[in-house]
Motif scaffolding. Structure first.
Motif, PDB file in Angstrom:
ATOM      1  N   ARG A 157      79.108  -9.071 -38.173  1.00 36.86           N
ATOM      2  CA  ARG A 157      78.139  -8.075 -37.860  1.00 36.86           C
ATOM      3  C   ARG A 157      78.560  -6.676 -37.178  1.00 36.86           C
ATOM      4  O   ARG A 157      78.249  -5.844 -37.652  1.00 36.86           O
ATOM      5  CB  ARG A 157      77.033  -8.710 -36.746  1.00 36.86           C
ATOM      6  N   GLU A 158      79.501  -6.944 -36.178  1.00 35.89           N
ATOM      7  CA  GLU A 158      79.871  -5.924 -35.618  1.00 35.89           C
ATOM      8  C   GLU A 158      81.042  -4.960 -36.516  1.00 35.89           C
ATOM      9  O   GLU A 158      80.881  -3.555 -36.685  1.00 35.89           O
ATOM     10  CB  GLU A 158      80.855  -6.110 -34.358  1.00 35.89           C
ATOM     11  N   ARG A 159      81.525  -5.624 -37.351  1.00 36.35           N
ATOM     12  CA  ARG A 159      82.591  -4.828 -38.355  1.00 36.35           C
ATOM     13  C   ARG A 159      81.545  -4.341 -39.392  1.00 36.35           C
ATOM     14  O   ARG A 159      82.185  -3.149 -39.751  1.00 36.35           O
ATOM     15  CB  ARG A 159      83.409  -6.013 -39.112  1.00 36.35           C
ATOM     16  N   GLU A 160      80.608  -4.919 -39.763  1.00 36.36           N
ATOM     17  CA  GLU A 160      79.711  -4.359 -40.927  1.00 36.36           C
ATOM     18  C   GLU A 160      79.185  -3.296 -40.302  1.00 36.36           C
ATOM     19  O   GLU A 160      79.046  -2.092 -40.980  1.00 36.36           O
ATOM     20  CB  GLU A 160      78.744  -5.406 -41.286  1.00 36.36           C
ATOM     21  N   SER A 161      78.579  -3.192 -38.999  1.00 38.27           N
ATOM     22  CA  SER A 161      77.923  -2.184 -38.506  1.00 38.27           C
ATOM     23  C   SER A 161      78.798  -0.818 -38.260  1.00 38.27           C
ATOM     24  O   SER A 161      78.478   0.195 -38.630  1.00 38.27           O
ATOM     25  CB  SER A 161      77.357  -2.538 -37.174  1.00 38.27           C
ATOM     26  N   VAL A 162      79.889  -1.030 -37.855  1.00 35.29           N
ATOM     27  CA  VAL A 162      81.279  -0.023 -37.819  1.00 35.29           C
ATOM     28  C   VAL A 162      81.436   0.513 -39.454  1.00 35.29           C
ATOM     29  O   VAL A 162      81.421   1.896 -39.575  1.00 35.29           O
ATOM     30  CB  VAL A 162      82.271  -0.466 -37.260  1.00 35.29           C
ATOM     31  N   ARG A 163      81.559  -0.325 -40.204  1.00 42.20           N
ATOM     32  CA  ARG A 163      81.803  -0.007 -41.515  1.00 42.20           C
ATOM     33  C   ARG A 163      80.550   1.067 -42.070  1.00 42.20           C
ATOM     34  O   ARG A 163      80.733   1.955 -42.720  1.00 42.20           O
ATOM     35  CB  ARG A 163      81.940  -1.292 -42.456  1.00 42.20           C
TER      36      ARG A 163
END
Length: 139
Positions: A106-112
């Motif tokens: 979730r965090e990686r997708e938010s940053v992306r």
């Protein structure tokens, strides 16, 4: 201009008379778009067909939103490994981040998503409104 309506009506009448009778019912339906999308998702036999629902407005997810969320949560990890072609930037951007089951993902997708430059109205009008453009200095 007076001839437009009679011409359209005559063309429609000729069309309806000339089509194969067994297909006549395919031109008329009382099914709403929401009902159509719900049926399409529930009867889908592959992920690509289900993923197409992300391309329509969220208002059409009513009735299958819980099923969609469960489907994403059950399959997210395998999609991250397999990288299917249908899971492009557009589809990824439309999947609600809260539906991603693993906090790290979730965090990686938010940053992306934050790193993606969204086109301005001027870019869109000029035909340069491609989704998925990276911000300068972004990933």
């Amino acid at each position: 201009v007076w001839w437009v309506i009679p011409t359209v009506l005559l063309s429609l009448a000729i069309f309806l008379v000339s089509i194969v009778r067994k297909y006549l019912r395919t031109f008329f339906s009382s099914q709403t778009a929401k009902m159509f999308n719900e049926e399409k998702f529930k009867n889908a036999t592959d992920d690509l067909t289900r993923a197409q629902l992300f391309n329509v407005t969220r208002h059409y997810w009513v009735g299958v939103e819980d099923d969609m969320k469960l489907w994403v949560q059950e399959n997210w990890s395998s999609w991250e490994e397999e990288k299917p072609k249908w899971l492009d930037e557009n589809i990824r951007a439309r999947i609600p981040v809260g539906w991603i089951p693993i906090a790290e993902d979730r965090e990686r997708e938010s940053v992306r998503r934050r790193s993606i430059r969204r086109p301005s109205i001027i870019d869109v009008m000029a035909g340069n409104g491609l989704r998925g453009q990276q911000k300068e200095g972004g990933r």
